[in-house]
Design a protein around this motif. Structure first.
Motif, PDB file in Angstrom:
ATOM      1  N   UNK A  73      18.092  51.728  49.143  1.00  0.00           N
ATOM      2  CA  UNK A  73      18.584  50.654  48.264  1.00  0.00           C
ATOM      3  C   UNK A  73      19.991  50.185  48.629  1.00  0.00           C
ATOM      4  N   UNK A  74      20.608  50.826  49.621  1.00  0.00           N
ATOM      5  CA  UNK A  74      21.971  50.429  49.990  1.00  0.00           C
ATOM      6  C   UNK A  74      21.887  49.312  51.024  1.00  0.00           C
TER       7      UNK A  74
ATOM      8  N   UNK B  93      16.481  47.703  50.146  1.00  0.00           N
ATOM      9  CA  UNK B  93      15.124  47.726  49.617  1.00  0.00           C
ATOM     10  C   UNK B  93      15.195  47.974  48.107  1.00  0.00           C
ATOM     11  N   UNK B  94      14.169  47.524  47.437  1.00  0.00           N
ATOM     12  CA  UNK B  94      14.080  47.771  45.999  1.00  0.00           C
ATOM     13  C   UNK B  94      12.702  48.328  45.679  1.00  0.00           C
ATOM     14  N   UNK B  95      12.672  49.297  44.805  1.00  0.00           N
ATOM     15  CA  UNK B  95      11.402  49.816  44.299  1.00  0.00           C
ATOM     16  C   UNK B  95      11.018  48.928  43.128  1.00  0.00           C
TER      17      UNK B  95
ATOM     18  N   UNK C 212       5.132  49.471  46.779  1.00  0.00           N
ATOM     19  CA  UNK C 212       6.056  48.974  45.745  1.00  0.00           C
ATOM     20  C   UNK C 212       7.491  48.846  46.242  1.00  0.00           C
ATOM     21  N   UNK C 213       7.667  49.120  47.528  1.00  0.00           N
ATOM     22  CA  UNK C 213       9.012  49.001  48.092  1.00  0.00           C
ATOM     23  C   UNK C 213       9.122  47.624  48.752  1.00  0.00           C
TER      24      UNK C 213
ATOM     25  N   UNK D  32      11.487  39.434  39.250  1.00  0.00           N
ATOM     26  CA  UNK D  32      12.285  38.400  38.601  1.00  0.00           C
ATOM     27  C   UNK D  32      13.564  38.106  39.376  1.00  0.00           C
ATOM     28  N   UNK D  33      14.219  39.154  39.835  1.00  0.00           N
ATOM     29  CA  UNK D  33      15.533  38.974  40.424  1.00  0.00           C
ATOM     30  C   UNK D  33      15.803  40.098  41.421  1.00  0.00           C
ATOM     31  N   UNK D  34      16.254  39.740  42.616  1.00  0.00           N
ATOM     32  CA  UNK D  34      16.489  40.794  43.621  1.00  0.00           C
ATOM     33  C   UNK D  34      17.755  41.612  43.352  1.00  0.00           C
ATOM     34  N   UNK D  35      18.576  41.154  42.422  1.00  0.00           N
ATOM     35  CA  UNK D  35      19.794  41.890  42.115  1.00  0.00           C
ATOM     36  C   UNK D  35      19.409  43.023  41.180  1.00  0.00           C
ATOM     37  N   UNK D  36      19.263  44.205  41.735  1.00  0.00           N
ATOM     38  CA  UNK D  36      18.695  45.326  40.994  1.00  0.00           C
ATOM     39  C   UNK D  36      19.613  46.524  41.168  1.00  0.00           C
TER      40      UNK D  36
END
Lengths: 535, 1026
Positions: free
Chosen positions: B851-852, B881-883, B934-935, B986-990
């Protein structure tokens, strides 16, 4: 510190003294020193007790024991804080069996359990495992502190040793039933490097569990004073010795232990020849810790805080959680298809199966006592008693569980403020179960006539005639299924008797004999703990 | 005669001087230049054309022209009436001063890596933001800002140069000399989604400048709390000259910029029927009886156009002996989902007073209050929950006494779990609100003992009183009566801080030096009372104590820190620059033996451009290279007093006959680690600051390499230890390295002026040691979704790899066994035997990304022409990356909740899909297990802010307002106008997933639980100066 400041100041002094009056220097020194001595760095916690000041008096050891009992409550606990537990022990001991069904509106874990869709990563395994080893830690804490400096008399020491060993054995036995070869933990960890413990063998576990229960039998009182009812007794320890022997398949040992318990006359079936009332008496809120109860998990109230978070020890915030289980919240009727839904805002996750209902013989009073059916009057608490005709549309099977419920138990004071917590104790080990375990051992030893007597005692209380002949293993299994339905025993009987295949058909896999060790524990021990076979 | 009189007449009368101020080099008109009559407080400033006019009496007056970035010019008036003044650009900004902690330094003399921004560059008050940290995103190299949620006032992750520790990664904020303790205490009863940003009480409009100390040489003076960098905020202070009043405000509206594409009613009913047919009770999923109900787009229902407004008024001024700034602000920002509202009132008062020649006093005071409505646990992330609602589930039902469509089987079917989010966020039925009242104050005295030697004492406090309320009304969402519940929590936090410093500055020939010694005491105390009442006497009175059942609990904490600090700055010929810092800190958070530690740093700079060999008149104006090494610390363990074994007093059991008694069972709940000590971060930095082409281009470059050792880490212990909660430990070592580059170019062509700036930061994060532990597997709420292992970034995603779908039985027969599966069928996901041991089991979980971000960047554009100006800020984050946990629920092919339309491509027969598996109500193959499905790549670039402004020409203003108004700017602006991303949520800022453990979760970050998207906000605003 003062030295540092003085030298700083004097260094300045040397450099600048010709420019500066002594007065100014003193002023500065004063300010520095005053400030320097303001803060106290030897702070102590404000909302916790330093451990080294505890474990001295008998009252403090009582507290330490209660902490260990408290973890058993959490088997049935509900907490969205930790692993999102939702009455997990019921799911893997009752919902999973042929006695109960997970409703379409229930959570995924219930459905998984009902479908024998068992995964090492699922919540119940980690949930129960953590509570078991937390309890064992607390028992070991008591045992280790008995040998340190304290104010206990020898008698008190002996009694606490017995009680701690009883619970330690209880927890290990639960672990053994669930996982077969879980770790055996006999000391509290001392450093970061000895936190992980590997699997024990079945032999090691049986030996230690029996040693602990036998020791507890020697050291515990036969009964507690009124203010301490609910704590483990001598005869509970002996009854567990017999039960563990059954699991160990030592039928002689089991018979000997059970006969000692029976001879002590401590327990008897509640049987006044009024089957309806007798069965009600067993599970009545106003009749907790009755003569049929060998070991009972205590819930009580009414209490202050929200929810049924008996996980009062792992909260992110401190509060006194309600000491209740979510029994009626989970088990009372939800709203399956009825247009109006069932009253009471209950989840209604789990319902009795038709298969179980069919198992009852005609005339068995237990059907009326344990299960709501069409035509019954339904009692549910929703900030007040609601009493109305039972509607089979409230459940996908047309039934709901009445055991622990009914008119006698749906009363003020039985529920937490939000109607979710239920303060009725969990009758974890009843004399009726012990009689059936005794009967099983007798049957195994060819003493069928004596076994028949035991089984007939149970039948008689339920308003049924005696068996037509000598009891068979099938009779025993039938009787046990009925008598102990919705109590957390059937799954362990199914696995112990290895009758999964005939019950579940092709869904059954041999690996289900034990559950998977929680995946997170395998991760946390970096593989030191080995997964049970097949998972 | 007349000729003789007129000058006399002029003398007696005031006359008006007018003219234009221009850039001496370019000839451009300069707006905003301050002009005062020397020795008075009379003055004005130039308008957008650079014109000014000013009344002057007498010929002896001298006009002083001052402007940031320019050399101040003085011109005697004489008998002139038109004075056109050209002023010199101070191209090297030599005199620009940077706040460096316990003092200031000329920017040119800096040897550490420091970034920052000035209010005048950013037009802070025009940004629709709730807290000052949001200013930094995209603007300062090295800093990454991520919003946890679009809910205004929600916490924000501020990361300086990567992720440095396993606990809290927020930098230390020092506001007017008061170090701020950031906690998660201001909340109530609920999970992390109700947390507030601890900086949300600070009105960004009060800020004059923000300086960011990035490398250890700059930050080390803050020792024990500087490991994550230090951000120093200086609020506005008055300047000598005329009193001025500014009023800035805007109105705006926010909206969701994206909706999930979900199944409509017919699609939902159809797919549910088919899911039902895969199980034993097909009827459970037969929703055909709802087919005649109207379609409901729940996202349309839930997402709203929010209203946004802000007003700030500031008064400032001063004389030769005293100056002041007084400001007041009001902000109200609704979230785009229901039950999201942020309101803040704030008052700011700063002043400085000189007493005699040697003594100076001053103070800064902020009083602020914010009120937030947040979504309760029952309605968390309504936008996402809305997308999951059955598309026939109505909102209202006029036939019901509540007016709402109830959550009953009749309305959603037996398996349905739609939630009426409008009812759930109606305060009659349920609400959660959080209030914070805050005072940050600081008072200082400064005495110049002899020339160059200053003693300064500064005392400050940061006081916070919170109030959280959770209410559950007397009617449940199913229409049945329920018990009312009210939880009230009152957290109080007090941080006191006092420091003394002695500073000696001396220039002797080619040598100049500054010596600083100091001492600081910081004390933190926290207390909380919690009351819960159920079955309230009358819900109109919101007192928990009126409940039939009332419970109460307390919490408290304290820690103290003592530091001794010293710094030496030495410069030789303004060419060779050296800084040496040391701080020794003592913390109550560790056992006596581990309590104190010294944090040294050293840095050097070489101004090449000052050397004789450096070519004069070339393209380079100024070139400096710098190098630094230093150490700083982190004292924040997960739990205070984690070094000592303590018993938690809130554990209970029940005993006794009849009326049972609840008894207390004290026990430890965390494993004590007596060896706990500081985490130390050691950072090396090489940098260069270059100015070129007469100041048109500015360039700063830094290479950093930061090693964190003895990482303070919440170690998830084996459960057999008896502990569920993580154990605080010092474990291993982690590296963050990368480069930062920022470049700006400014130029103009006649009246058209423009500038473009950009910055980029790369981050390489790697765990280099874990103290012998092979790996730490962690996740939100006890899940196992992340791994920290040597050679990987901290908290990397950890799960199964997939390789398409089994198309037929033959493929299954040929595949290795899958131990996780409870039965595979064609159409199930094929998981990969990563370790090639001939079976698929938990050992096949593997690194699925981090996620970094690998790099992040910002681009600033601004331009002005005549009275118009435009500015654009682009912000980008790349390589993370985001889960997408939300999508894992929206693509679940077994549950009864609504899905995204991508599920329509589910597998039905060989060759129909190789990514979306078959429908399976029981999911026997556990297709939903945590895997690379889901990643997602969550790189994005966002037009963070765009603004178009117009200044009303000064002559018109003069005409209309008779000179009362000196500046009037109108603007329209958009925040988050567009976002470019492949991310499917909804939003990539996670940032983090939702759980009850509050704060930051670096070991399991980057999880999207369906959090509220960042709103797109359109604004109309104004800025007026009097």
């Amino acid at each position: 510190m003062a030295g540092f400041i003085l030298s700083t100041v004097s260094m300045m002094h040397v450099n600048i003294k010709k420019f500066m009056t002594m007065k100014k220097l003193l002023l500065i020194s004063f300010v520095f020193l005053c400030i320097g001595s303001c803060n106290n760095l030897d702070l102590v916690p404000l909302d916790k007790l330093p451990a080294n000041s505890y474990y001295k008096t008998a009252a403090e050891f009582d507290g330490a024991m209660f902490a260990a009992y408290s973890t058993i409550q959490d088997f049935w606990g509900t907490s969205t804080e930790t692993l999102s537990e939702f009455g997990e022990y019921w799911k893997i001991t009752v919902t999973i069996t042929d006695d109960a069904k997970a409703e379409p509106g229930s959570d995924q874990i219930s459905k998984n359990a009902d479908n024998l869709n068992i995964n090492a990563g699922d919540i119940p395994f980690a949930a129960i495992y953590t509570q078991i080893y937390e309890g064992i830690y607390r028992c070991n804490t008591v045992l280790e502190h008995l040998d340190l400096e304290n104010e206990l008399t020898d008698d008190e020491k002996s009694q606490f040793e017995g009680e701690a060993k009883f619970l330690r054995a209880f927890f290990h036995f639960e672990a053994l039933k669930l996982w077969g070869t879980p770790p055996l933990v006999l000391a509290t960890p001392k450093g970061l490097n000895d936190l992980a413990v590997g699997n024990a063998t079945k032999d090691q576990l049986f030996t230690q569990i029996l040693d602990d229960f036998n020791d507890a039998f020697d050291k515990l009182p036969a009964a507690w004073d009124e203010g301490n009812t609910g704590r483990a007794t001598k005869w509970a320890a002996k009854a567990y010795v017999g039960k563990v022997d059954i699991w160990k398949n030592d039928m002689d040992g089991a018979i000997a232990a059970f006969e000692e318990v029976i001879a002590s006359n401590t327990y008897h079936l509640l049987d006044t020849d009024d089957p309806e009332k007798d069965l009600e008496d067993v599970f009545a809120l106003d009749n907790e810790n009755n003569a049929e109860s060998i070991f009972e998990i205590q819930f009580g109230g009414p209490h202050s805080d929200d929810n049924i978070w008996v996980f009062d020890d792992t909260h992110s915030e401190s509060f006194k959680a309600s000491q209740g289980s979510g029994r009626s919240w989970f088990w009372d009727a939800g709203n399956y298809t009825a247009d109006e839904g069932a009253p009471g805002d209950k989840l209604g996750y789990w319902t009795p199966t038709q298969d179980l209902v069919d198992e009852f013989e005609p005339g068995d009073e237990r059907l009326n006592s344990f299960i709501y059916r069409d035509g019954d009057t339904y009692y549910v608490w929703n900030s007040g008693l609601l009493e109305l005709p039972y509607d089979p549309d409230w459940s996908s099977t047309g039934y709901n569980v009445k055991k622990y419920g009914g008119e006698r138990n749906v009363v003020p004071g039985a529920f937490s403020g939000n109607n979710q917590g239920n303060f009725n104790n969990e009758r974890l080990y009843r004399f009726a179960e012990m009689k059936l375990l005794y009967a099983e051992a007798l049957l195994a030893k060819g003493r069928a006539a004596e076994a028949t007597t035991q089984i007939n005692d149970i039948r008689d209380r339920a308003g049924l005639p005696a068996l037509g002949g000598t009891a068979t293993l099938a009779d025993l299994r039938h009787e046990k299924r009925i008598e102990l339905c919705f109590e957390p025993h059937r799954w362990f009987d199914i696995t112990r008797w290895n009758i999964g295949a005939p019950i579940f058909g092709p869904e059954w896999q041999d690996k289900f004999i034990v559950f998977p060790i929680p995946q997170s524990e395998i991760d946390r021990t970096a593989g030191l703990i080995k997964q049970t076979t097949g998972y | 005669m007349l000729f003789m009189i007129s000058p006399l007449f002029a003398l007696a009368q005031e006359r008006t001087i007018s003219g234009k101020v221009t850039d001496a080099a370019t000839g451009d008109n300069l707006p905003g230049v301050n002009i005062i009559i020397k020795g008075t407080s009379v003055g004005t400033s130039t308008d957008s054309n650079g014109s000014y006019s000013l009344s002057v009496s007498g010929d002896n007056a001298v006009l002083v022209f001052s402007f940031i970035g320019y050399v101040t010019a003085e011109t005697p008036v004489g008998n002139q009436t038109i004075i056109n003044q050209a002023i010199q650009s101070d191209i090297q900004s030599l005199e620009e001063v940077v706040v460096v902690g316990y003092g200031t330094q000329r920017k040119a003399d800096l040897t550490g890596a420091v970034g920052g921004l000035r209010a005048s560059d950013v037009e802070i008050a025009s940004k629709p933001i709730t807290s000052p940290d949001q200013l930094l995103g995209g603007r300062v190299a090295g800093i990454q800002i991520s919003n946890r949620s679009g809910d205004p006032g929600a916490p924000i992750d501020v990361r300086i140069r990567g992720v440095g520790t396993a606990g809290v990664n927020s930098p230390l904020w020092v506001i007017d000399g008061v170090p701020i303790v950031q906690t998660s205490n201001i909340t109530v009863n609920t999970g992390s989604q109700t947390e507030s940003n601890p900086l949300a009480g600070i009105n960004p409009s009060d800020i004059e400048s923000i300086d960011v100390l990035k490398d250890a040489s700059a930050a080390a003076i803050y020792g024990a709390r500087a490991a994550n960098g230090v951000i120093i905020v200086t609020t506005k202070r008055g300047k000598e000259g005329t009193a001025s009043v500014t009023y800035e405000g805007y109105l705006g509206t926010g909206q969701a910029w994206k909706k999930l594409d979900v199944l409509n009613k017919a699609q939902y009913i159809d797919i549910q029927k088919k899911i039902g047919e895969t199980g034993d009770n097909p009827g459970d999923r037969d929703f055909s009886s709802f087919a005649s109900k109207p379609d409901v787009d729940w996202q349309d229902v839930v997402f709203r156009n929010s209203s946004v407004q802000s007003h700030n008024i500031g008064v400032s001024g001063g004389s030769a002996t005293a100056n002041y700034f007084i400001g007041a602000g009001y902000m109200r920002q609704e979230g785009i989902e229901p039950a999201q509202l942020f309101k803040r009132y704030s008052i700011k008062a700063n002043s400085d007073i000189k007493v005699g020649k040697f003594l100076k006093f001053g103070e800064s005071l902020l009083i602020s209050s914010f009120d937030r409505s947040v979504q309760s646990e029952e309605s968390t992330f309504s936008g996402f929950q809305a997308a999951r609602n059955q598309p026939f589930f109505a909102v209202y039902d006029p036939t019901n006494p509540t007016g709402y469509n109830l959550e009953t089987s009749a309305n959603r079917g037996p398996a349905g779990s739609s939630v009426n989010l409008i009812m759930r966020t109606d305060p009659l039925y349920n609400y959660t609100n959080v209030v914070s009242r805050k005072v940050i104050g600081n008072i200082y005295g400064e005495l110049e003992i002899i020339k160059g030697l200053k003693y300064r004492i500064s005392a400050g406090l940061d006081y916070n009183v919170g109030d959280g309320n959770y209410y559950q009304g007397p009617v449940g969402y199913n229409g049945f009566p329920q018990t009312t519940v009210l939880v009230q929590e009152r957290p109080i936090e007090l941080t006191t801080n006092i420091n003394n410093t002695l500073t000696y500055t001396k220039t002797a020939g080619k040598h100049s030096f500054t010596i600083l010694v100091g001492h600081e005491e910081t004390n933190f105390r926290y207390d909380k009372v919690r009351i819960q009442g159920s079955d309230l006497f009358n819900p109109a009175i919101k007192f928990a104590s009126t409940g039939v059942q009332v419970g109460a609990a307390n919490e408290a904490d304290q820690w103290a820190l003592r530091g001794f600090l010293g710094r030496v700055n030495y410069a030789f010929q303004d060419k060779y620059l050296f800084t040496f810092n040391i701080r020794q800190d003592n913390s109550s958070r560790f056992a006596k033996d581990n309590r104190s530690q010294a944090f040294p740093s050293f840095s050097a700079g070489w101004r090449l451009s000052e050397e004789g060999f450096f070519p004069e008149g070339g393209i380079f104006d100024d070139v400096k290279i710098r190098a630094s090494w230093g150490q700083s610390g982190n004292q924040f363990t997960g739990t205070n007093f984690a070094y000592m074994s303590t018993l938690h007093p809130f554990i209970f059991y029940v005993v006794g006959t009849g009326a049972q008694t609840v008894v207390r069972g004290p026990a430890p709940i965390v494993f004590a680690n007596p060896d706990l000590k500081w985490e130390t971060s050691t950072q090396v930095d090489f940098g260069a600051d270059i100015a070129m082409f007469d100041g048109k281009i500015d360039l700063t470059f830094d290479y950093y390499r930061k090693t964190t050792s003895d990482i303070l880490l919440g170690y998830p212990a084996p459960y057999t230890s008896g502990f569920f909660l993580p154990i605080d430990a010092n474990l291993g070592e982690m590296l963050n390295s990368g480069i930062e580059l920022s470049v700006s170019y400014k130029n103009n062509a006649n009246a058209f002026k423009y500038s473009i700036g950009g910055n980029i930061t790369t981050v390489h994060n790697e765990v280099t040691d874990l103290g012998g532990i092979p790996e730490i597997i962690s996740g939100v709420s006890g899940a196992a979704t992340h791994r920290t292992a040597v050679g990987e970034p901290i908290g990397s995603f950890f799960g199964y790899k997939t390789d398409g779908i089994y198309q037929n039985q033959a493929q299954i027969d040929a595949a290795v066994p899958d131990n996780i599966s409870n039965g595979r069928q064609p159409g199930d996901i094929r998981f990969v035997d990563v370790n090639k041991d001939g079976k698929i089991d938990s050992k096949d979980r593997t690194d699925l990304g981090s996620p970094i971000p690998k790099f992040y960047y910002g681009i600033n554009l601004s331009a002005s022409y005549m009275n118009f100006d435009i500015s654009v800020l682009l912000q980008g984050v790349s390589g993370q990356k985001v889960y997408n946990q939300a999508r894992s629920q929206m693509e679940d092919l077994s549950d009864a909740e609504n899905s995204v339309t991508s599920v329509l491509g589910y597998w039905t027969a060989e060759g129909t899909s190789n990514s979306m598996p078959r429908l399976a109500i029981n999911d026997d193959n556990v297709n939903n297990r945590y895997s690379d499905r889901w990643i997602e790549n969550a790189s994005f670039m966002r037009i963070r802010n765009i603004q178009l402004g117009y200044n009303i020409p000064s002559d018109k203003l003069q005409d209309i307002t008779k000179g009362a108004i000196s500046r009037f700017r109108l603007y329209i602006a958009a925040q988050n106008l567009a976002t470019f991303t492949d991310y499917k949520g909804f939003d990539p800022e996670v940032t983090r997933g939702v759980s009850f453990q509050k704060g930051e979760t670096p070991l399991s970050n980057g999880q999207d639980s369906g959090s509220s998207p960042q709103p797109r906000i359109l604004q109309f605003g104004w800025q007026v100066s009097f």
